[in-house]
Design a protein around this motif. Structure first.
Motif, PDB file in Angstrom:
ATOM      1  N   GLY A 184       0.814  -1.206   0.000  1.00 25.55           N
ATOM      2  CA  GLY A 184       0.000   0.000   0.000  1.00 25.55           C
ATOM      3  C   GLY A 184       0.850   1.259   0.000  1.00 25.55           C
ATOM      4  O   GLY A 184       2.033   1.234  -0.314  1.00 25.55           O
ATOM      5  N   SER A 185       0.240   2.378   0.369  1.00 25.61           N
ATOM      6  CA  SER A 185       0.962   3.655   0.368  1.00 25.61           C
ATOM      7  C   SER A 185       1.386   4.038   1.780  1.00 25.61           C
ATOM      8  O   SER A 185       0.713   3.709   2.749  1.00 25.61           O
ATOM      9  CB  SER A 185       0.097   4.762  -0.247  1.00 25.61           C
ATOM     10  N   TRP A 186       2.505   4.747   1.840  1.00 27.28           N
ATOM     11  CA  TRP A 186       3.096   5.156   3.113  1.00 27.28           C
ATOM     12  C   TRP A 186       3.449   6.630   3.044  1.00 27.28           C
ATOM     13  O   TRP A 186       3.727   7.161   1.969  1.00 27.28           O
ATOM     14  CB  TRP A 186       4.370   4.340   3.382  1.00 27.28           C
TER      15      TRP A 186
ATOM     16  N   LEU B 293      15.180  -4.074   2.560  1.00 30.31           N
ATOM     17  CA  LEU B 293      14.081  -3.160   2.305  1.00 30.31           C
ATOM     18  C   LEU B 293      14.423  -2.333   1.086  1.00 30.31           C
ATOM     19  O   LEU B 293      15.410  -1.604   1.089  1.00 30.31           O
ATOM     20  CB  LEU B 293      13.853  -2.236   3.508  1.00 30.31           C
ATOM     21  N   ASN B 294      13.638  -2.439   0.030  1.00 27.88           N
ATOM     22  CA  ASN B 294      13.824  -1.646  -1.178  1.00 27.88           C
ATOM     23  C   ASN B 294      12.702  -0.635  -1.264  1.00 27.88           C
ATOM     24  O   ASN B 294      11.534  -0.993  -1.149  1.00 27.88           O
ATOM     25  CB  ASN B 294      13.794  -2.530  -2.429  1.00 27.88           C
ATOM     26  N   TYR B 295      13.043   0.632  -1.451  1.00 25.60           N
ATOM     27  CA  TYR B 295      12.016   1.658  -1.508  1.00 25.60           C
ATOM     28  C   TYR B 295      12.466   2.801  -2.434  1.00 25.60           C
ATOM     29  O   TYR B 295      13.635   2.938  -2.753  1.00 25.60           O
ATOM     30  CB  TYR B 295      11.714   2.218  -0.120  1.00 25.60           C
ATOM     31  N   THR B 296      11.481   3.588  -2.825  1.00 25.29           N
ATOM     32  CA  THR B 296      11.744   4.764  -3.658  1.00 25.29           C
ATOM     33  C   THR B 296      11.377   5.993  -2.842  1.00 25.29           C
ATOM     34  O   THR B 296      10.304   6.041  -2.244  1.00 25.29           O
ATOM     35  CB  THR B 296      10.878   4.719  -4.932  1.00 25.29           C
ATOM     36  N   ARG B 297      12.273   6.965  -2.819  1.00 27.25           N
ATOM     37  CA  ARG B 297      11.994   8.193  -2.062  1.00 27.25           C
ATOM     38  C   ARG B 297      11.031   9.064  -2.792  1.00 27.25           C
ATOM     39  O   ARG B 297      10.945   9.146  -3.947  1.00 27.25           O
ATOM     40  CB  ARG B 297      13.270   8.970  -1.834  1.00 27.25           C
TER      41      ARG B 297
END
Length: 86
Positions: A53-55, A82-86
């Motif tokens: 979902g969204s954070w 943990l892979n994420y996009t800023r």
């Protein structure tokens, strides 16, 4: 995405397994999960971005990892990525 490396002694969830649940802080309901994982060679449990979902900035993610083992069998947890996009 969230990736969790693991290995179990046997390839049977009756002897050893790992459950992973992801929560947003303040909620008792898991937003994603992967249950009864087992593998006699190193493997990864992958929770895809689409399941999370969204954070927003300041949100807190809780990762619950439960490992089960019986009859002297083992389960080992390796890297957590943990892979994420800023």
């Amino acid at each position: 995405a969230i990736k969790l490396g693991y290995i179990t002694e046997t390839a049977s969830n009756a002897n050893n397994k790992a459950d992973v649940k992801i929560y947003k802080a303040g909620s008792a309901t898991a937003i994603a999960s992967s249950l009864a994982n087992y593998s006699a060679s190193w493997s990864e449990i992958v929770i895809d971005d689409s399941e999370l979902g969204s954070w927003s900035a300041g949100d807190i993610l809780i990762i619950e990892i439960k490992v089960y083992s019986k009859n002297g069998n083992f389960i080992r947890v390796g890297d957590i990525t943990l892979n994420y996009t800023r």
